[in-house]
Enzyme design. Structure first.
Site, PDB file in Angstrom:
ATOM      1  N   GLY A  24       0.807  -1.213   0.000  1.00  0.00           N
ATOM      2  CA  GLY A  24       0.000   0.000   0.000  1.00  0.00           C
ATOM      3  C   GLY A  24       0.839   1.260   0.000  1.00  0.00           C
ATOM      4  CB  CYS A  25       1.434   3.758   2.634  1.00  0.00           C
ATOM      5  SG  CYS A  25      -0.318   4.135   2.935  1.00  0.00           S
ATOM      6  CB  VAL A  26       5.828   0.528   1.436  1.00  0.00           C
ATOM      7  CG1 VAL A  26       7.167   0.197   0.787  1.00  0.00           C
ATOM      8  CG2 VAL A  26       5.995   0.683   2.938  1.00  0.00           C
TER       9      VAL A  26
END
Length: 222
Positions: free
Chosen positions: A156-158
């Site tokens: 996701g955010c990575v």
């Protein structure tokens, strides 16, 4: 961890034939970003699970190294307004994210990785550390050319941060043992895909070794 990294390559033959997966390397001025290692993502009852706790433990050493060699360090937190007036499509997909407000302890950086004075704590409402923020400008002002990425979640955010970092012109290194996800399948698949297209994939130990070799040769922080 070496076995985990090597297993990611098992299905890579077609990528190699097509020219994917080349190394971009570490530049002269790295920075470390720790994406969303906050209490909520360390808690399996909230947003956590999988190998996130183990990744936080590994990140302690990488953060200590980054500080010892004076890399710029940034942390991200997901922070929405108390009244959800800044709700967006991301929170529509995951409404529970709206609980991550400024004063909610679940949105605070975990105690193992408490930011120090002078380190950036970036509030965001979208997956990428770059989306709707001045992160790229902050890095450029510090002459950063390489972004080392730790954090959650890998899928996701990575991943979103890695793709936007590459698109913003930075070399990107994913610290493979310092990123975590709530499920193993997305974690492994996204590590593989990021290495093929967007970033180098190294363990924290190899990141330290690569940087120190460059530094001892006079090529770092010039």
């Amino acid at each position: 961890m070496a076995d985990e990294v090597s297993s990611i390559h098992e299905d890579g033959e077609i990528y190699q034939r097509q020219g994917f997966g080349n190394r971009s390397g570490i530049g002269h001025r790295p920075a470390l970003v720790i994406v969303d290692f906050v209490n909520g993502f360390a808690d399996p009852a909230a947003f956590g699970g999988g190998n996130i706790r183990e990744a936080i433990a590994e990140t302690q050493g990488l953060l200590g190294f980054a500080r010892s060699v004076s890399w710029p360090v940034a942390f991200t937190r997901v922070v929405f307004a108390d009244d959800a007036s800044d709700a967006n499509v991301f929170s529509r997909k995951v409404p529970s994210l709206l609980s991550l407000t400024e004063e909610n302890p679940q949105s605070a950086v975990v105690k193992e990785l408490v930011p120090r004075l002078g380190e950036l704590v970036l509030r965001k409402r979208l997956p990428s550390a770059f989306a709707g923020t001045d992160f790229a400008a902050w890095l450029s002002k510090r002459n950063v050319d390489t972004l080392v990425v730790a954090g959650a979640t890998t899928s996701g955010c990575v991943r979103a941060t890695v793709v936007d970092a590459m698109g913003s012109g930075f070399l990107v290194v994913v610290a493979a043992d310092c990123v975590g996800d709530r499920a193993e399948g997305p974690h492994r698949a996204n590590l593989f895909d990021m290495e093929q297209k967007y970033a180098d994939l190294l363990t924290a130990q190899d990141i330290r070794k690569s940087f120190l070799e460059k530094y001892s040769a006079g090529g770092a922080n010039d």
